[in-house]
Design a protein around this motif. Structure first.
Motif, mmCIF file in Angstrom:
data_model
loop_
_atom_site.group_PDB
_atom_site.id
_atom_site.type_symbol
_atom_site.label_atom_id
_atom_site.label_comp_id
_atom_site.label_asym_id
_atom_site.label_seq_id
_atom_site.Cartn_x
_atom_site.Cartn_y
_atom_site.Cartn_z
ATOM 1 N N ASP A 221 40.855 51.493 59.813
ATOM 2 C CA ASP A 221 41.683 50.288 59.924
ATOM 3 C C ASP A 221 42.266 49.954 58.559
ATOM 4 O OD1 ASP A 221 39.302 49.520 58.731
ATOM 5 O OD2 ASP A 221 38.625 48.350 60.440
ATOM 6 N N TYR A 222 43.446 49.313 58.570
ATOM 7 C CA TYR A 222 44.160 49.131 57.315
ATOM 8 C C TYR A 222 44.807 47.748 57.202
ATOM 9 C CZ TYR A 222 43.556 54.060 56.368
ATOM 10 O OH TYR A 222 42.984 55.289 56.112
ATOM 11 N N GLY A 223 45.083 47.422 55.966
ATOM 12 C CA GLY A 223 45.881 46.275 55.623
ATOM 13 C C GLY A 223 46.800 46.653 54.490
ATOM 14 N N ALA A 224 47.484 45.664 53.923
ATOM 15 C CA ALA A 224 48.343 45.888 52.765
ATOM 16 C C ALA A 224 48.126 44.742 51.793
ATOM 17 C CB ALA A 224 49.810 45.973 53.180
ATOM 18 N N ALA A 225 48.526 44.947 50.548
ATOM 19 C CA ALA A 225 48.271 43.927 49.526
ATOM 20 C C ALA A 225 49.380 43.905 48.486
ATOM 21 C CB ALA A 225 46.926 44.187 48.855
ATOM 22 N N VAL A 226 49.452 42.767 47.793
ATOM 23 C CA VAL A 226 50.373 42.572 46.680
ATOM 24 C C VAL A 226 49.559 42.086 45.485
ATOM 25 C CG1 VAL A 226 52.301 41.208 45.807
ATOM 26 C CG2 VAL A 226 52.332 42.013 48.165
ATOM 27 N N SER A 227 49.806 42.639 44.305
ATOM 28 C CA SER A 227 49.165 42.137 43.080
ATOM 29 C C SER A 227 50.207 41.465 42.200
ATOM 30 C CB SER A 227 48.476 43.266 42.307
ATOM 31 O OG SER A 227 49.430 44.096 41.667
ATOM 32 N N LEU A 228 49.797 40.377 41.559
ATOM 33 C CA LEU A 228 50.677 39.564 40.725
ATOM 34 C C LEU A 228 49.972 39.337 39.390
ATOM 35 C CD1 LEU A 228 51.184 37.068 43.626
ATOM 36 C CD2 LEU A 228 53.000 38.580 42.807
ATOM 37 N N THR A 229 50.563 39.835 38.310
ATOM 38 C CA THR A 229 49.928 39.738 37.000
ATOM 39 C C THR A 229 50.822 38.941 36.050
ATOM 40 O OG1 THR A 229 48.856 41.883 37.346
ATOM 41 C CG2 THR A 229 48.931 41.048 35.087
ATOM 42 N N PHE A 230 50.199 37.989 35.336
ATOM 43 C CA PHE A 230 50.948 37.111 34.450
ATOM 44 C C PHE A 230 50.011 36.559 33.390
ATOM 45 C CE2 PHE A 230 49.608 35.148 38.386
ATOM 46 C CZ PHE A 230 48.849 34.077 37.971
#
Length: 851
Positions: free
Chosen positions: A289-298
């Protein structure tokens, strides 16, 4: 934090992490087992992300726990899906999952062993706060010098067709209160809800509840970069449904996307590089099973903060039903390109979420301001806030219970809503009668629903069908066929009778287990409602309400002959000729199908009188003097019978009782002197539509005082109590009904018994917000704390949750408005122009807030 003048959303209802555990775990209200069936322990909910017919439930810990899809409640019990919906944050070298829920505590046999190894450590309970302000939500986390607020923003109150678009925006506000700069990576994962593997939970019951597991094949996830956005679209080879997450490209924020991560190895698949990008990206493999992700770096300078919005899109274009029927969701018409629709929806959400938020806050503030402008709450902000949160809490109903929503080829807006998921009937007329929510939010939908019930009066289907036990249990049907001799001389009304009798009002417009929800066929068969006596009066009152609040006299004109026929049909059920239609003796006759009634009863007699009053008003509007004269005669005759129920006496305790007794049979002299809380419901409705009540003010106050003193229980005011304040025999009669208590509280306030009204509202506030029932308001509950089988101590129990009837709370605003006009203008009835301005003023957009 969005504020409007002196209003802060956090005032509505904000609790600490410790309080979250106390309310949603320790104080959790559980289900009362009625003996024959047990309803669902409904998933505890603090927000609904999406739109009517397609929304995701958010748990008190910020995790996904259910999907509402076209009248199906799909329970998300799989821990891998739940924890895959939790964001996590890296501050320096420390990583924390933004939830206080511990994976290892929740571990079940089907979960991966040592589940805590596959998810990041949760935030400490003491570092969490939760703000519920439906349809929005805020979850705040304090991590040293860094504070993160996850703000869920809904299009539901947008005032446009965007309200029907299944999207949401999660705005992450991150602040650094320290003296040193902080480099931060925020990761927002989402599990794929596309192609969930669903299975009906209770195939033999009348509900529409499913369990699911995550899909393990057919995944097609694609990263995208488009028009200043980056994100991922999650799809499948097996369905047209898609899910997307997207963020805007912003100066100073580095973005990376992970198209695939395995739900059971989140830590490993979302491993970060030093610069915040994902270490490894790999394609899907079978049986995972899968999902997706976003990373935000600041990097945040000292005392600095940043807001980053993330759009979550559920592009589920079709509403699918058990009989194979499909309807396209209305939002699809707004997008020309199928392939790019999910991305376009994300773009629209990111471009409009600030306006959604502003309008939501403005409406919440307007409710609070309206309450505080009233004499009852002008010096009681805490009380006004209590009532405000109870009102906005009922936004859950259209978001959760919508079963279908379309615009047909003639441009007619058509939508249907479940009674609840346990009793999956479509818009039961006796239940919807109590709530103004649809009229306030979606008047065109309310108008079409009302028309459907008017049309049902002329419908006829003599085809016999089974009722009651024989409808619900195959064993009873088998007995009927094999032993016909046992049914000789027995009334067949509740065994096998006509499907639909001409002249009667339909109980409902269908049931989810029977087919799609636009069939306009009454499927309720637990009792034979062809002969119920409360459905037509309620419809007459509902029609007058809608006509007056929308100034649509043409609607009345085209339906007037049908309404007159409905009244004449109802009068045929007055078998004892006392003026009050009582239905068949010893049969269930109204919405309270577990309450034993006979002869003339207070609820139905008052409802009939109010229905006649509504019909007389409509006869005036139609200039139909003959009809008005005829109806007046029926009203006067019924009123004389109604007055035979009046009692002015004392009980065994010597307490003064002045009220209409539950029921009385003039032929036998049989009397039931129980005190019925609902005896003034019809009066409440008349006042709320600007009509003069047929019970004098002095008498109404006496009744309210009697109910307040006699029917009080630990959980609220029971539907009925004996004249000596004791429980009645009927289980339904013993229960506390949420809507009945709202009606009671509003009448108390209207008639100047403000202290008593606030007492009732405090009980209701405890029911919803102290026992973990936010956004799943129960219809009825046990009056006292009880100990059920398997429980260690007495506790609170409800019968069924997530119900529309408690939308009655909104009528408080109408009563305030009407009473103010009556006082200022020294009039008793309120006409249509004044009522329509009430609706428009309540939901209008404020240009200053829009900008």
């Amino acid at each position: 934090m969005a504020r409007s003048a002196d209003f802060d959303v956090r005032e509505i209802f904000t609790i600490s992490g410790a309080k979250v555990a106390a309310i949603y775990e320790k104080n959790k209200m559980t289900v009362h087992f009625q003996g024959m069936s047990k309803t669902l322990q409904f998933p505890q909910t603090v927000a609904l992300q999406g739109a009517p017919t397609c929304s995701v439930g958010i748990s008190p810990y910020g995790l996904y726990n259910r999907l509402n899809d076209a009248g199906r409640l799909i329970l998300i019990n799989q821990k891998a899906i739940q924890f895959a919906s939790a964001p996590f944050i890296r501050i320096g070298e420390k990583i924390a999952m933004l939830t206080q829920k511990k994976p290892q505590v929740a571990e079940a046999p089907d979960d991966i062993p040592a589940i805590e190894n596959y998810y990041h450590p949760p935030v400490a309970e003491k570092s969490v706060s939760l703000t519920i302000a439906a349809p929005s939500l805020e979850l705040s986390y304090k991590l040293g010098k860094v504070k993160v607020t996850r703000r869920l923003i809904s299009p539901f109150l947008s005032g446009s067709d965007q309200a029907l678009m299944p999207v949401g925006v999660e705005e992450y506000e991150v602040g650094n209160s320290g003296d040193k700069a902080q480099t931060i990576t925020l990761v927002v994962p989402k599990p794929s809800l596309v192609n969930l593997q669903e299975k009906e939970l209770k195939p033999t019951d009348q509900d529409s509840i499913f369990i699911c597991s995550a899909p393990v094949h057919g995944h097609v996830h694609q990263e995208f970069r488009s028009e200043g956005m980056r994100g991922v679209v999650m799809g499948s080879t097996e369905t047209p449904n898609r899910m997307a997450l997207a963020v805007p490209e912003m100066p100073g924020v580095a973005i990376d996307t992970q198209p695939y991560f395995c739900l059971n190895r989140l830590v490993q698949d979302l491993l970060l590089n030093q610069d915040g990008s994902f270490y490894e990206k790999r394609g899907p493999v079978l049986s995972s099973d899968y999902g997706a992700a976003v990373s935000l770096t600041f990097t945040l300078k000292p005392k600095a903060s940043i807001k980053i919005p993330l759009a979550v899109v559920l592009d589920f274009p079709e509403q699918v039903y058990i009989d194979g029927t499909t309807f396209e969701r209305k939002y699809v018409q707004g997008f020309a390109e199928k392939e790019g629709r999910a991305v376009a929806m994300a773009k629209l959400a990111l471009g409009n979420y600030r306006r959604w938020w502003s309008r939501t806050v403005e409406i919440q503030k307007r409710i609070l301001d309206t309450l505080q402008a009233s004499p009852s709450y002008k010096d009681d902000r805490a009380g006004a806030l209590r009532l405000t949160r109870l009102m906005v809490n009922e936004f859950h109903f259209p978001l959760s219970n919508a079963a279908v929503w379309i615009e047909d080829t003639q441009g007619l807006e058509r939508a249907r809503f479940l009674e609840c998921y346990d009793y999956a009937y479509i818009n039961p007329s006796d239940v919807d009668w109590y709530s103004m929510v649809l009229l306030i939010l979606f008047p065109r939908v309310e108008k079409e629903l009302c028309q459907s019930f008017i049309d049902s009066i002329q419908a006829e289907d003599p085809t016999p069908r089974f009722y009651h036990y024989h409808s619900s249990f195959v064993e009873a049907r088998k007995h009927f066929q094999e032993h016909p001799e046992e049914y000789e001389g027995v009334s067949m009304t509740q065994v096998r009778d006509a499907f639909k009798v001409k002249g009667s009002v339909a109980h409902d417009l269908g049931a989810m287990p029977k087919g799609h929800p636009l069939r306009n066929v009454s499927d309720y068969a637990w009792y034979n409602n062809n002969y119920w006596v409360d459905l037509f009066p309620k419809l007459a009152l509902r029609v007058l309400r809608n006509v007056k609040y929308t100034v649509d006299v043409d609607f009345l004109r085209k339906n007037w002959d049908t309404l007159k026929f409905g009244l004449q049909s109802l009068l045929k059920l007055d078998f004892d000729d006392d003026g009050v239609p009582e239905g068949y003796p010893d049969e269930v006759k109204n919405t309270f199908d577990n309450l034993t009634l006979f002869g003339t009863d207070a609820y139905d007699a008052a409802m009939f009188l109010a229905g006649c009053q509504a019909m007389m008003k409509m006869a005036e509007m139609m200039n139909d003097q003959p009809a008005k004269t005829q109806i007046r005669k029926a009203f006067d005759k019924a009123r004389a019978s109604f007055e035979t129920l009046w009692r002015d006496g004392k009980n065994k305790k010597g307490e003064k009782l002045r009220y209409y007794i539950t029921c009385y049979d003039p032929e036998t002299g049989k009397t039931n002197r129980d005190v019925w809380t609902n005896q003034l419901d019809a009066l409440w409705y008349l006042i709320a539509i600007g009509e003069e009540p047929f019970i004098p003010e002095d008498r109404a106050k006496k009744i309210l005082k009697t109910i307040y003193r006699n029917n009080r229980t630990y959980m609220g005011w029971a539907m009925t109590r004996t004249e000596n304040g004791k429980p009645v025999e009927s289980d339904q009669g013993k229960d506390v009904y949420t809507a009945s208590n709202y009606v009671f509280a509003q009448l108390l306030d209207y008639y100047g018994m403000v202290r008593e009204s606030k007492d009732v509202y405090q009980h209701l506030d405890r029911l919803v917000f102290d026992y973990g029932n936010s956004l799943i308001t129960p219809d009825n509950l046990r009056a006292e704390l009880e100990k059920e089988a398997g429980e260690s101590a007495p506790g609170p129990h409800y019968i069924v949750a997530a119900y529309p009837r408690p939308g009655a709370v909104w009528t408080h605003l109408a009563l305030l408005y009407i009473k103010d006009l009556q006082t200022r203008k020294k009039i008793k009835t309120i006409d249509s122009p004044s009522l329509i301005s009430f609706l428009s003023d309540l939901m209008k957009a404020n240009p200053e807030m829009e900008n």
